[in-house]
Design an enzyme around this catalytic site. Structure first.
Site, PDB file in Angstrom:
ATOM      1  N   THR A 171       0.834  -1.207   0.000  1.00 43.93           N
ATOM      2  CA  THR A 171       0.000   0.000   0.000  1.00 43.93           C
ATOM      3  C   THR A 171       0.867   1.253   0.000  1.00 43.93           C
ATOM      4  O   THR A 171       0.610   2.201  -0.746  1.00 43.93           O
ATOM      5  CB  THR A 171      -0.948  -0.021   1.219  1.00 43.93           C
ATOM      6  OG1 THR A 171      -1.924  -1.039   1.001  1.00 43.93           O
ATOM      7  CG2 THR A 171      -1.652   1.313   1.405  1.00 43.93           C
ATOM      8  N   ASN A 227      -6.235  -9.039  -7.496  1.00 38.44           N
ATOM      9  CA  ASN A 227      -6.317  -9.759  -6.224  1.00 38.44           C
ATOM     10  C   ASN A 227      -7.598 -10.557  -6.049  1.00 38.44           C
ATOM     11  O   ASN A 227      -7.632 -11.517  -5.283  1.00 38.44           O
ATOM     12  CB  ASN A 227      -6.159  -8.779  -5.056  1.00 38.44           C
ATOM     13  CG  ASN A 227      -7.019  -7.560  -5.181  1.00 38.44           C
ATOM     14  OD1 ASN A 227      -7.055  -6.911  -6.216  1.00 38.44           O
ATOM     15  ND2 ASN A 227      -7.753  -7.240  -4.136  1.00 38.44           N
ATOM     16  N   ALA A 255       5.929  -8.152   0.949  1.00 36.04           N
ATOM     17  CA  ALA A 255       6.580  -9.416   1.328  1.00 36.04           C
ATOM     18  C   ALA A 255       5.614 -10.505   1.782  1.00 36.04           C
ATOM     19  O   ALA A 255       5.819 -11.686   1.495  1.00 36.04           O
ATOM     20  CB  ALA A 255       7.596  -9.139   2.432  1.00 36.04           C
ATOM     21  N   HIS A 256       4.560 -10.120   2.512  1.00 35.94           N
ATOM     22  CA  HIS A 256       3.724 -11.161   3.125  1.00 35.94           C
ATOM     23  C   HIS A 256       2.865 -11.922   2.118  1.00 35.94           C
ATOM     24  O   HIS A 256       2.199 -12.896   2.471  1.00 35.94           O
ATOM     25  CB  HIS A 256       2.857 -10.584   4.261  1.00 35.94           C
ATOM     26  CG  HIS A 256       1.697  -9.760   3.821  1.00 35.94           C
ATOM     27  ND1 HIS A 256       0.409 -10.254   3.798  1.00 35.94           N
ATOM     28  CD2 HIS A 256       1.622  -8.489   3.397  1.00 35.94           C
ATOM     29  CE1 HIS A 256      -0.402  -9.299   3.381  1.00 35.94           C
ATOM     30  NE2 HIS A 256       0.311  -8.219   3.130  1.00 35.94           N
ATOM     31  N   CYS A 268     -22.216  -7.888   3.102  1.00 34.98           N
ATOM     32  CA  CYS A 268     -23.599  -7.468   3.243  1.00 34.98           C
ATOM     33  C   CYS A 268     -23.879  -6.873   4.604  1.00 34.98           C
ATOM     34  O   CYS A 268     -23.202  -7.144   5.577  1.00 34.98           O
ATOM     35  CB  CYS A 268     -24.545  -8.627   2.972  1.00 34.98           C
ATOM     36  SG  CYS A 268     -24.900  -9.663   4.342  1.00 34.98           S
TER      37      CYS A 268
END
Lengths: 394, 66
Positions: A91, A170, A219-220, A343
């Protein structure tokens, strides 16, 4: 019909152990820290705690480790070490690339082109810039989630400062044609950034071959620790520094280096790239097994995304299904997956990606994302399909 | 059978949380409901698991729950 005796045995053992077993099938969300990465990090979490910026000998090992990690990562993606900048996550890398470019060219160019299926780190960065007077164009995608080169061509103007299009999505796993898209951007002298968070460590990534000016990674997503990522920034590309402070990261990103995590990230990326071929074969086999088992389930479903996709990634939508219900029911059966809809008590909100690919209304709400990893087994697949079938037929 | 009675054991006056968890785990259009114990039995899990799920939804601010 299970033909192999060994396979049958595997399934029996697996079912016996199920009570305390979690089937993790959400590797696009995060991955477990690899043993290799943990071992590489260990000295820098314990005795080698020196600040790399200090001048005494205690700092030597951590400083050298950061230098080596930078070299390792650069080599793995076809970059130069001085083109790798360590950040806190994907991010941050996305924010830096987009806002840093926009701020550098402020007053000169105002248009930023992206796609409507980007991660929110990209879309919200663009929204932020829009409030400051930048013009943001979100390119549509087709039903597979692919950005059309012609639509990019039409959107490019002399006023364009940056094109930011993700390498792999993603939610639906679609791999974009970045090489073609970056070529078009460069023909118009426009910088090109790609969010490679879901791709790197899972498919071959070479910045030269892709022709990108900037690339974000985390990295994760490939067996490294959480809280660290990097931005590749091609030599000569100028963006404003994201963090002000000390002179770390070649005066571009201030803040004491997260040495252990940087070392862990390099080790994890090296390992995931070394094992990529064998993992891809394994994951493709698991996906095939899933599809074969689903065929006999007699459920009504569709798959989303392109054939050219991240290995092990499945986006499936069930007719008249409820993705959130499925997520929680699978969770109660010890299976971790993700959903494309959320929802509240009044309505179901589809993700921006599902809306963008214009998925049929009958199926959209019943979408789940299954993202498999190297540790998943054929037994896991059988149990996932069996669980889906029992939930949806009940 | 009244709407707010358990379809399996007949327990009456099902709470908002009981109705809410039925909607979350069976489907939001569900018209018949189970009490927590019968829902757990129906789903093949423990009542504790159901309580954990209710807490999860409450923590996320879902207004189907008290």
């Amino acid at each position: 019909m299970i033909k192999s005796k060994n396979l049958r045995k595997e399934v029996v053992i697996f079912l016996t152990n199920m009570k305390n077993h979690i089937i993790y099938a959400d590797h696009a969300a995060t991955t477990a820290l690899s043993v290799t990465a943990r071992s590489a990090m260990s000295p820098f979490l314990e005795q080698q705690y020196g600040n790399p910026s200090t001048r005494y000998s205690l700092a030597r090992e951590p400083r050298n480790a950061v230098v080596e990690a930078r070299k390792t990562i650069a080599k793995l993606i076809g970059a130069k070490p001085e083109e790798i900048f360590f950040t806190s996550c994907g991010t941050e890398s996305n924010n830096w690339a987009i806002k840093g470019t926009a701020f550098h060219y402020i007053g000169q160019h105002k248009r930023i082109i992206t796609s409507c299926i980007e991660h929110h780190a990209v879309l919200h960065s663009c929204t932020f810039l829009k409030k400051l007077g930048f013009e943001v164009v979100c390119l549509p995608v087709d039903y597979e989630g692919l950005v059309n080169v012609q639509s990019l061509l039409k959107a490019l103007t002399e006023n364009t400062v940056l094109v930011a299009i993700m390498l792999a999505n993603n939610e639906i796993g679609t791999i974009e044609t970045i090489k073609d898209l970056s070529l078009v951007a460069h023909e118009h002298n426009v910088l090109f950034h790609t969010d490679a968070v879901q791709a790197i460590g899972h498919i071959p990534v070479n910045v030269e071959e892709l022709g990108v000016d900037m690339l974000s990674a985390s990295a994760h997503k490939f067996g490294g620790p959480k809280g660290v990522g990097f931005l590749y920034k091609k030599s000569g590309v100028e963006v404003e520094p994201f963090m002000s402070g000390g002179g770390q990261e070649m005066q571009q990103r201030a803040g004491t280096e997260n040495v252990a995590s940087i070392v862990g990230m390099a080790a994890a990326l090296k390992e995931s790239i070394c094992e990529m071929n064998i993992n891809t074969i394994h994951l493709n086999n698991l996906v095939e097994q899933f599809k074969e088992r689903m065929k006999v389930s007699k459920l009504d479903y569709i798959y989303n995304g392109s054939e050219n996709r991240i290995p092990g990634s499945i986006s499936i939508s069930f007719k008249a299904g409820d993705g959130e219900m499925l997520l929680h029911r699978l969770d109660l059966k010890g299976i971790a997956v993700s959903t494309g809809s959320a929802c509240n008590s009044k309505y179901v909100e589809l993700s921006h990606v599902l809306r963008a690919i214009d998925i049929s209304a009958d199926y959209a709400k019943g979408t789940i994302r299954i993202t498999l990893g190297a540790d998943n087994t054929v037994g896991d697949i059988y149990y996932i399909v069996q669980s889906l079938t029992s939930i949806l037929k009940k | 059978m009244k709407k707010d009675c358990c379809i399996a054991c007949g327990k009456s006056d099902l709470s908002k949380n009981e109705i809410g968890i039925n909607k979350k785990l069976i489907g939001d259009e569900v018209k018949i409901f189970y009490c927590l114990n019968c829902l757990a039995e129906y789903l093949g899990v423990s009542t504790e698991d159901i309580y954990d799920k209710i807490e999860e939804f409450k923590e996320r601010g879902c207004n189907l729950f008290d």
